[in-house]
Design an enzyme around this catalytic site. Sequence first.
Site, PDB file in Angstrom:
ATOM      1  N   LEU A  94     -18.000  -4.482  -4.552  1.00 41.41           N
ATOM      2  CA  LEU A  94     -18.566  -5.619  -3.816  1.00 41.41           C
ATOM      3  C   LEU A  94     -17.851  -6.908  -4.212  1.00 41.41           C
ATOM      4  CD1 LEU A  94     -21.018  -6.591  -2.031  1.00 41.41           C
ATOM      5  CD2 LEU A  94     -22.142  -7.105  -4.206  1.00 41.41           C
ATOM      6  N   HIS A  95     -17.436  -7.698  -3.252  1.00 41.27           N
ATOM      7  CA  HIS A  95     -16.822  -8.985  -3.603  1.00 41.27           C
ATOM      8  C   HIS A  95     -17.216 -10.067  -2.612  1.00 41.27           C
ATOM      9  CE1 HIS A  95     -13.887  -6.687  -1.216  1.00 41.27           C
ATOM     10  NE2 HIS A  95     -13.461  -7.841  -0.722  1.00 41.27           N
ATOM     11  N   LEU A  96     -17.576 -11.193  -3.194  1.00 42.51           N
ATOM     12  CA  LEU A  96     -17.992 -12.362  -2.420  1.00 42.51           C
ATOM     13  C   LEU A  96     -16.777 -13.275  -2.274  1.00 42.51           C
ATOM     14  CD1 LEU A  96     -20.343 -14.172  -1.262  1.00 42.51           C
ATOM     15  CD2 LEU A  96     -20.629 -15.060  -3.582  1.00 42.51           C
TER      16      LEU A  96
END
Length: 676
Positions: A94-96
Amino acid sequence: MSWSSGLIKEILNPNNLIISSELGVVIADKYPKAQHHYLVLPLADIPSIFQLNRSHLPLLEELHLLARNVVEVKGARWTDFQVGFHAEPSMQRLHLHVISTDFVSPTLKTKKHWNSFNTELFVPYEKLFALLEKENCFSRLPKSLRDELLNKPLICNQCEFVGKNLPTLKEHLLQHLQDPERTTSDKMEKQEVDEKAYFRDELKRKLKDKRNFLIETDRAVVIKADFPKSQYHFRVVAKEELRDITQLTEEHLPLLDHMMELANQIIEQQDHLESRDFRIGFKVHTFWNRLNLHVLSDDFYSMAMKRPRHWNSFHTELFMPFQMVHMLLSLQGSIESISEEKYNELRNQRTLTCNQCEFSTDLLLDLKAHLYQHWQRKEGEREQKKKMENIVRLLDEAKLNDDDHSVLKLDDAATGTAQPTPLLKAEPETKGTPTQNFRVQIQHGSGNDNLMYGPPVNMMNQLNPNNPFRNTPPLNINSLNPAPQHRPNYRARNPNQHRMPGQHGPRAPWNGPRFPPNPNWNPQNFPQQGFNMFAPGPSINQQGPPQYPYQPIGAGGYGPTGPPNSVRPKWVQKTQQKNNQNPNNVEQKPNLQNPNQQIPHQQKPPAQHPTQYARSNQQNRPYKNPQNRQNSNQNNNPNPQNPQNPNKQKYKNKKPANPNQGAQASQPTNNAVPKT
DNA sequence: GTTCTAGAAC
DNA sequence: GTTCTAGAAC
């Protein structure tokens, strides 16, 4: 697919971490699609957005907090960023995305790059948060929708422009970045116009509050200028509904005479300067919606002198001396307005010539330093003159009254400890006033003593917003004092804080987190403690750039002691002084009357290293409960419980040597997350 | 995610 | 001829 686990490899290398907390890390995107592009990743092994559910909301808040922090650390403006996830991510973990909206970057190469950030393929943080809260999951888009979004035309994110291909769009985006003013959207322009319209009526509003008046008659009042362009700067404001001098006719000559009389009154009420040291006249093209006569000392030594146009508005044809206005009205009965073209030419004129000598320069800061030297010299002369007068007076007294005490008084006079003359003399009734209602407001013991003894406009107090140099420390003056790249006092701007359109740069909230010191920062780049702005500088005619006067904050608290024996306005601090005069009040709320005023920084221990950011402590955790989160979504303040402290951070003392340890530390959260 | 490259578009 | 895109390979 080894390439898709690239991010996981990246965060294993501590050198790649810009900042980190117990739950997440921030790295730079290896192929940035804009000037700023960072990725916030959880240490917990969450493969993608599709594994998220409600239990991850606190984690998401943490990642968002890290996003805010990295923007702050990079010295960028939060409002210039978009923060969210790709609906169709291609990298594991997951990456913002935290990306600046300029999208100017050589690694922005394909239509897919653009549309994945500028269509629904980009899921803003808030949107995902709301979705998870409501539906407990985020689902993959249907392939048809995905293909449709990927093939959308290349629509600019800042205006209506549509690029025929990616290079065309990139060229266009570059223009936005290089010339933001020209390409400002209509919406912004409209907003700016509206706000200006409000401020144009400021003088009218001032007329409704008698506390603003230094002198009031039935036809006009005298007030201090809000943005004084000289040590003394007053406005005589007509009560009549007249916008500017172009609306005057011969019939208004008595009004002009009356305004001039008030101008003389206010000049007489100070005995620091001679009346010949004042300039009296009208702006030909004025911003304000009310006829007002400027009365200002000719030093033009002021903090508010911030733009060449400020100088030009008093030192070109844009300023019309009172006598000329009077004469034109007498002779031709009216005054023509100036053309917009001519106005722009004059106000933007680049050569700035000193009003007191031949000196001229293109650089306003040079001119200000030059004006300071004029001011300093004149203050010295005035002081000398006063001292001599004092001595002569005491000598006279000594002749009449030949005793030892007079000799002592002489000493006092010579050392400058004699009684200071009050700056503004009380004039209870002015003799021969033509207007019946005329009254002088400033009187001893009338409750306006602060106006009388307080310096009328400027004071050499570092904490005083009117100090000409208070907010012009050498940070912006590269040629004279190279600034450190990262300012240690910098704090992230609160996006909710009121900001004037056109005002550049971040306006820091009072006690938000600061970013930690840049390891490359060299304290020697700052002026030495004890630097005395009143020390004699090089002579005015001397070659080379003038030394910029600067007084460090905190040395004595109330600014420089001044040249020995100088008679400059003494500031008696009153608890009832208005906000813009009270340094203890200004920092509590923005002063709308003086939006440009800067507020003194409070010192706080910064974190020790950029990578040592930690998540906020539980007390100050944003979105601690749903109610708070809801409020917070409304005003975009992550910490509604403490609005003064929007971003308070507890900095970690040491970071884990191995990020894996950090991952273990976050295990509880990790365990709480059922994997799907 | 990027790089490479054939073939479409100009 | 060059520029640009899209799909395969990694």
